[in-house]
Write an enzyme that holds these catalytic residues in place. Structure first.
Site, PDB file in Angstrom:
ATOM      1  CG  ASP A 114      -0.292  -0.136   2.465  1.00 40.30           C
ATOM      2  OD1 ASP A 114       0.948  -0.173   2.545  1.00 40.30           O
ATOM      3  OD2 ASP A 114      -1.046  -0.261   3.448  1.00 40.30           O
ATOM      4  NE  ARG A 119       7.432   4.607  -0.888  1.00 39.76           N
ATOM      5  CZ  ARG A 119       7.110   3.759   0.162  1.00 39.76           C
ATOM      6  NH1 ARG A 119       6.465   4.569   1.242  1.00 39.76           N
ATOM      7  NH2 ARG A 119       7.062   2.880   0.399  1.00 39.76           N
ATOM      8  CG  ASP A 132       0.099   0.571   6.776  1.00 41.23           C
ATOM      9  OD1 ASP A 132       0.678   0.093   7.825  1.00 41.23           O
ATOM     10  OD2 ASP A 132      -0.149  -0.109   5.731  1.00 41.23           O
ATOM     11  CG  HIS A 133       0.909   2.235  11.753  1.00 44.28           C
ATOM     12  ND1 HIS A 133       1.868   1.335  11.377  1.00 44.28           N
ATOM     13  CD2 HIS A 133       1.731   3.424  11.448  1.00 44.28           C
ATOM     14  CE1 HIS A 133       2.886   1.748  10.922  1.00 44.28           C
ATOM     15  NE2 HIS A 133       2.789   3.234  10.938  1.00 44.28           N
ATOM     16  CG  ASP A 136      -0.599  -3.315  10.062  1.00 45.74           C
ATOM     17  OD1 ASP A 136      -0.879  -4.073   9.348  1.00 45.74           O
ATOM     18  OD2 ASP A 136       0.646  -2.492  10.037  1.00 45.74           O
TER      19      ASP A 136
END
Length: 402
Positions: A114, A119, A132-133, A136
């Site tokens: 991702d 980027r 993202d975190h 997770d």
């Protein structure tokens, strides 16, 4: 605004969603720059696969959409297994373990690309890092559930409790360390190694059956499930020693404080309270609440752990203090006070109520914080906007990675 965001925005008034971040936090969020260092053992060869995979992803697909698809597959595959193994002592059809292996591997793959997609499409933003975190922190709860069900850890209650909560604790400590030093540090043995190991474990269970883990290791008298247990214990000791070496060495703030200028030990109160409540309720239950409902119990506390972990991530990104007062503790609090008053309501019913409250609170917070950040940065959560936030990635790694 995309369909998902539009639906969430229309639901917001009915969910009593408030904007959780202050104007100062949003300003700090704009200034945040991603910083990471280190590499894990299997990362170099996996980078070849990840770089190949991301090139197959269409440029119009948003990074957060990639992560969300992976998370949903991980969650749904685990829930199917849990339906067959609610007490982690039952067996399940081989395809459920295979499905979990596929679900976790797909999540690992999509979670790894991702950031590369962001980027690649010039769509990197603080929202992407937080998203993202956050995914997770939720995934680790379901990885724990899948692990105890696959090896039938319900036959070893104490170790089952340990395995259910140690993953949440270690992931929280990884963010705690980042909150202290300002940089996400990867160890030689890290989350990628954990995910691959659990995927292999699922495949072994699918091929050999869950009875594999009950076979006795020759000359030891110990069951096969001792092997993954020793791996988990070793990983815990290794990772926690690294985390706390950084934490106790002092932070980057004034006088060795955190990025927010607070005590480096202060985040320990939050995860400590989660673990303390979970352990006390487990030990004091007159109906063996955890042993009879380990998966439901883990979800009830796992959603709490996920929320406080997400809040710690945001505290790091906004250089702000994390408050101990949180609605996340309502669910565990109900269980605690019900026991205090001699369980005048059936513990099983209260556990369901606690789980629903914890999930609803996590969902409410995630929706509100995503919408608020997206609105502030003038971007879309699940679409690549024409007006993207500026690239805000500063990495000390020598290759593209999350």
């Amino acid at each position: 605004m995309g369909l998902a965001e539009g639906l969430a925005a229309r639901m917001a008034p009915h969910l009593y969603i408030q904007e959780p971040l202050s104007a100062q936090q949003l300003k700090k969020l704009e200034e945040h720059k991603y910083s990471a260092s280190g590499r894990s053992l299997v990362e170099p060869p996996m980078q070849v696969y990840w770089n190949w995979l991301v090139e197959k992803v269409p440029l119009w697909l948003a990074p957060n959409t990639i992560t969300m698809v992976g998370l949903l597959l991980n969650v749904l595959s685990t829930l199917i297994l849990v339906c067959y193994c609610p007490t982690a002592t039952e067996g399940a059809p081989f395809w459920t373990y295979l499905l979990c292996a596929i679900g976790l591997f797909v999540y690992q793959s999509l979670d790894a690309i991702d950031g590369k997609q962001a980027r690649r499409t010039n769509s990197s933003s603080p929202l992407g890092e937080m998203f993202d975190h956050g995914c997770d922190s939720i995934s680790i709860v379901f990885v724990n559930l899948g692990t105890i069900a696959a090896v039938r850890l319900g036959t070893l209650p104490g170790w089952m409790f340990y395995c259910c909560f140690v993953g949440m604790f270690m992931f929280y400590c990884a963010q705690w360390q980042t909150y202290v030093c300002g940089t996400l540090k990867f160890g030689i043995i890290d989350v990628t190694e954990l995910q691959i190991s659990v995927t292999v474990m699922f495949l072994m269970t699918a091929v050999c059956g869950p009875e594999l883990w009950d076979y006795e290791i020759p000359f030891t008298g110990l069951p096969m499930k001792t092997i993954p247990l020793l791996g988990i214990i070793g990983g815990t000791v290794y990772s926690c020693s690294n985390y706390f070496r950084v934490i106790l060495s002092g932070g980057v703030g004034k006088n060795g404080s955190t990025v927010a200028g607070t005590s480096v030990l202060s985040p320990g109160l939050h995860i400590g309270l989660v673990l303390l409540l979970a352990l006390m309720i487990y030990k004091k239950s007159t109906t063996n609440l955890f042993l009879q409902n380990p998966c439901l119990y883990t979800l009830a506390f796992g959603f709490v752990s996920a929320k406080i972990t997400i809040k710690l991530v945001i505290a790091h990104m906004t250089k702000s203090e994390i408050s101990l007062q949180d609605t996340a503790f309502i669910g565990p609090g109900l269980l605690f006070f019900n026991q205090y008053f001699n369980s005048f309501i059936d513990e099983y019913i209260v556990l369901w109520i606690a789980m629903v409250i914890s999930f609803a609170d996590l969902l409410r917070y995630c929706i509100s914080v995503c919408l608020q950040i997206a609105t502030h940065l003038r971007i879309s959560v699940f679409r690549i906007s024409s007006n993207q936030a500026a690239e805000q990635v500063q990495t000390q790694k020598q290759k593209l990675t999350d």
